[in-house]
Design a protein around this motif. Structure first.
Motif: not given
Length: 386
Positions: A86, A93-94, A167, A169, A173, A176
């Motif tokens: 990711c 979305g990372t 974490t 995000n 997405y 990202g």
């Protein structure tokens, strides 16, 4: 060899087959009537009828154990490998990692002045961690190719030393892959003493290619959300537990897992009952002001009482403490909560009742001692919608 064969067939945990008994008799006859060839012939018969001794059993056991450890190793490696994937691709979305190529690109790139973007910062703390955690500034205005420095503040509200890890995000997405962080506190353990506060920086930029992405242009995307969630890293909260894993595998083998899934979720009838879907319904306790409604992307401040539907056991309550704050529609909460709260208005009190499939599923939640296949009920009072 014949006597060895007798001992082995007598030591079987299950009745010997007719072929094995027949082979045993042949071996005995060979022993008494044909001394010259009895050994070679007996060996041939034992091999023909599948008497291989204890070596094969040991090999089978060792292979099974090795396969089990191999599967455990693969499952343990999946999470870090997925994070690496990711971070490299921006999938889900990372945000992308800032490598050497990005450093060279950063030196050469220029701002895209005609494409203004609003970056919103949202935060959430897992209920198992008694911290407050929020951005210093909720939004910033920038353009692709422009660097930005933002800060988040965390405070330990408990009377003990706590360690947390975050974490993150990005919403939407698709953004990202263009969101590059030069410096960040995510995935690093942060330890705070009782009452201690800590300011944590995030230094980032949005790639100029964001302005030319056809999907983002078509969706008229001019608002990007960077969301962080902090979790407790205490060993007691670890989700990896060998006895629990063995229990889950056992339930799958015995079919108990499927029996639990087959149990139906019934939605009652009533004037105040509103069906959300087949697995979630809402019971309105008090109507709201019918002005500000919960929609995806808004920040919600609420009081929550979470309980097990069948027994009524309360596992989470905020009414005597700090209200719970979260951002709706970004996937940071269980699915049943998100679906049930959408459309609630400020001032409303409703009970969101959900099947285990919309809650913690087959795994459950060890932090709150909730077993798998448990239906849940959350009484939610919407205090503010921002």
């Amino acid at each position: 060899l014949a006597s060895q064969f007798v001992r082995r067939t007598q030591g079987l945990s299950h009745p010997a087959s007719l072929q094995q008994i027949h082979a045993q008799r042949i071996c005995v006859r060979l022993l008494t009537t044909n001394p010259a060839d009895r050994n070679s012939e007996a060996e041939r018969i034992m091999k023909e009828y599948g008497v291989q001794g204890k070596g094969r059993k040991r090999e089978g056991i060792m292979m099974s154990v090795s396969l089990l450890f191999l599967m455990l190793g693969i499952s343990a490696a999946c999470v870090p490998l997925y994070k690496i994937f990711c971070s490299a691709t921006g999938y889900g979305g990372t945000t992308k990692k800032h490598g050497k190529e990005a450093e060279e690109k950063l030196k050469k790139m220029g701002p895209v002045e005609w494409r203004p973007i609003t970056v919103s910062f949202t935060s959430m703390v897992n209920p198992c961690l008694d911290w407050s955690f929020e951005p210093v500034v909720d939004t910033v205005e920038l353009v692709p190719g422009e660097t930005c420095l933002a800060f988040f503040t965390a405070k330990n509200n408990s009377n003990e030393v706590l360690t947390g890890i975050s974490t993150y995000n990005v919403i939407p997405y698709e953004a990202g892959s263009y969101f590059n962080k030069i410096q960040c506190f995510c995935f690093d353990e942060q330890t705070l003493h009782p009452g201690e506060e800590l300011d944590m920086p995030v230094f980032f930029y949005i790639d100029p290619e964001f302005a030319l992405d056809p999907d983002l242009i078509r969706d008229k995307c001019d608002n990007v959300v960077l969301h962080y969630t902090f979790y407790n890293t205490d060993e007691k909260e670890s989700r990896f537990d060998i006895p629990e894993l063995v229990g889950r595998v056992t339930s799958m083998i015995t079919g108990e897992d499927k029996k639990q899934d087959a149990i139906g979720f019934k939605i009652p009838e009533g004037e105040n009952i509103h069906k959300v879907n087949d697995l979630v319904y809402k019971e309105v306790v008090r109507k709201g002001y019918e002005k500000d409604f919960v929609v995806p992307g808004c920040k919600v401040v609420c009081h929550v009482t979470g309980s097990v539907k069948d027994t009524g056991r309360v596992f989470w309550c905020t009414k005597d403490g700090t209200p719970f704050t979260y951002t709706a529609g970004i996937g940071s909460l269980i699915e049943g909560w998100e679906e049930g709260c959408i459309g609630m208005s400020e001032g409303e009190i409703s009970k969101i009742v959900m099947s285990s499939k919309k809650g913690y599923g087959k795994i459950g939640n060890r932090s709150w001692n909730i077993p798998g296949h448990t239906d849940l009920e959350f009484e939610i009072e919407i205090l503010a919608v921002r």
